[in-house]
Design an enzyme around this catalytic site. Structure first.
Site, mmCIF file in Angstrom:
data_model
loop_
_atom_site.group_PDB
_atom_site.id
_atom_site.type_symbol
_atom_site.label_atom_id
_atom_site.label_comp_id
_atom_site.label_asym_id
_atom_site.label_seq_id
_atom_site.Cartn_x
_atom_site.Cartn_y
_atom_site.Cartn_z
ATOM 1 C CB CYS A 21 -26.884 -13.930 -35.107
ATOM 2 S SG CYS A 21 -27.441 -14.648 -33.534
ATOM 3 C CB CYS A 24 -30.180 -13.172 -31.421
ATOM 4 S SG CYS A 24 -28.871 -13.608 -30.247
ATOM 5 C CB CYS A 113 -24.880 -11.716 -33.006
ATOM 6 S SG CYS A 113 -26.500 -11.362 -32.278
ATOM 7 C CB CYS A 116 -25.644 -13.895 -28.873
ATOM 8 S SG CYS A 116 -25.102 -14.266 -30.568
ATOM 9 C CG ASP A 341 -5.984 -36.705 23.283
ATOM 10 O OD1 ASP A 341 -6.623 -35.919 22.545
ATOM 11 O OD2 ASP A 341 -6.114 -36.744 24.524
#
Length: 526
Positions: A21, A24, A113, A116, A341
């Site tokens: 793509c 990228c 793509c 990615c 306690d």
């Protein structure tokens, strides 16, 4: 001003032609302009097409305008060694001709793509941003900023490496080199794109230090098996792969071995990634105060033995149930400066405590609202009361534990003796100062505390005669002293003890904590 230059042309053609793509492509050209990645997808495709059509003599003429400076250095430099050809072993696939720009553009425009897996395509669009924001708004959180986190499919690391080796081969032919660390990381590019959109839609800024986190978990089931390389290649055969495990495994694999087992360029998937989860989480909020316990039948924390509850409530629950409701938290963690306690009361100014409220929806409270919340807690039970209720920081809680054993506590103990006593038999206790004890871990707590001999100090004592078999003893002691054992001796496990000092059998009937000398949290005007 930054631009794609002539030396980027073969990278752009190569990646587009193999199904990568536009965003990228920019990453592998080391373009660091955040604004470029935010451009609409189709506009980026068009700009790259125009770039490829330019003749090679017009270097630097096609520019992608940017507002902010690049965040990554471009390191495509000439190497002394010349071409770095990874195709010598025949492991790189034959790549179709990259001279046909139209074919390259058509391939990239219609395919998911191959690097990615659609993260920088579909999931950067307005529809997905609105989907994330709808999830945030429906979760009913209070926040004034946000931090965005994303979890990517681990196989992206494998595909990224394959694409890098492909580009590395191409640049090597031109006498250039591309360092893997110079490629813009996918996660970084995605945040560049998504941050301003989320910020605009939510109406608050993105802030890396924000306590409110919006997270998205992506997966790509179609390519999950790509993490299952041969076990000799460091990918352990397992059902779940983490991204870091895959990255560490890749670091151990030689380039030529990797190319034998994984397609380069990576194949084009049929399907987009999927957003498995969209989650919100607020950082913990901390509330502190001091509590008084007036019941002799109430434990500090839930009393459960072998899975069976012994008493219906506890100090922790009586306080936290109201805080949980008001802060709308998922869970809580209770801590305090020591504990008493079940049959011991805590009087005076009370015992300091802090509660961590995990993932609260509501986080903003005024001083008046906190005062009202304190009153609600106090009205709900006659067994406890709280004071000085306030919001504090995580760091401030450390003050409650600082030098805990050096702190002092005062007690009031009602003591019985088997032999009759007169007033003058106990007055000598008042003169004893800084009495050192050796306390072996008491039998009653040996199931949850390690066996040890602990040195403790009784700083002062003041006796109050009642009758022949009873007197009250006020003690100021080092924190961590077992008072009951100091009275009856615990079968000789605490030495000296009141019984040995009086030379008779002694036992404790009632015990009250009168003060816990920890100057925290700050006192409020309640």
């Amino acid at each position: 001003m930054s631009s794609l230059t002539e030396k980027d042309r073969p990278i752009v053609q190569l990646l587009l032609n193999t199904g990568t793509c536009p965003r990228c492509v920019l990453r592998f050209c080391c373009v660091g302009s955040q604004m470029l990645y935010r451009c609409p997808y189709q506009d980026l495709m068009k700009d790259l097409k125009e770039f490829l059509k330019n003749n090679k003599e017009k270097e630097d003429t096609v520019c992608f305008d940017e507002v902010d400076p690049p965040c990554k250095r471009i390191r495509l430099e000439h190497t002394e060694e010349g071409s770095d050809d990874l195709n010598h072993n025949g492991t790189l696939q034959q790549i179709p001709s990259v001279n046909n720009e139209n074919t390259a553009m058509e391939n990239s425009a219609v395919k998911v793509c191959n690097v990615c897996l659609g993260i920088l395509q579909e999931f950067c669009e307005v529809d997905f941003v609105k989907k994330v924001c709808q999830k945030v708004n429906s979760s009913d959180y209070q926040f004034t900023s946000f931090v965005f986190s994303v979890s990517l499919p681990p196989q992206l690391s494998v595909r990224e490496r394959a694409a890098w080796l492909l580009v590395k081969q191409e640049t090597g032919k031109l006498g250039l080199s591309l360092a893997k660390e110079d490629i813009v990381q996918l996660k970084e590019a995605y945040k560049w794109i998504i941050h301003p959109q989320l910020s605009e839609e939510l109406g608050v800024p993105a802030d890396g230090k924000s306590l409110f986190e919006v997270s998205v978990v992506f997966a790509h089931p179609e390519t999950d098996e790509e993490c299952r390389l041969d076990s000799s290649f460091y990918f352990t055969v397992q059902s779940v792969f983490t991204r870091m495990a895959v990255i560490k495994a890749l670091e151990k694999i030689k380039e030529e071995d990797f190319l034998k087992h994984f397609p380069c360029p990576p194949s084009s998937p049929k399907n987009l990634s999927v957003a498995l989860e969209i989650q919100c989480n607020n950082g913990a909020v901390f509330v502190a105060g001091r509590y008084n316990k007036y019941s002799r039948n109430l434990p500090q924390t839930p009393w459960i033995i072998d899975g069976e509850r012994k008493l219906e409530s506890s100090v922790e629950e009586l306080i936290s149930e109201h805080l949980m409701a008001e802060f709308k938290a998922d869970s809580f963690n209770f801590s305090s400066s020591g504990r008493e306690d079940v049959d011991v009361r805590t009087l005076g100014n009370g015992r300091p405590f802090a509660i961590e409220l995990v993932n609260p929806r509501r986080i903003h409270f005024t001083a008046e609202e906190m005062k009202g919340l304190q009153q609600t807690i106090n009205n709900s039970s006659d067994k406890i009361q709280v004071r000085d209720l306030q919001l504090v920081t995580r760091e401030a809680i450390g003050r409650m534990k600082e030098g805990e054993e050096e702190k002092t506590k005062t007690y009031s103990a009602l003591i019985w003796t088997d032999k009759a006593i007169q007033r003058e038999d106990i007055t000598f206790l008042d003169d004893i100062k800084e009495l050192k004890l050796d306390q072996k871990t008491p039998l009653r707590v040996l199931h949850r505390r390690p066996l040890a001999v602990r040195c403790r100090i009784i700083h002062t004592m003041k006796s109050e005669y009642i009758d022949e078999h009873h007197f009250r003893l006020h003690l100021k002691t080092q924190a961590g002293t077992y008072i009951k054992e100091f009275v009856h001796g615990d079968f000789g496990r605490t030495k000296p003890n009141i019984g040995s000092l009086l030379n008779r059998t002694a036992d404790i009937l009632e015990l009250d904590v009168e003060s816990v000398d920890v100057d925290w949290p700050p006192a409020l005007d309640n």
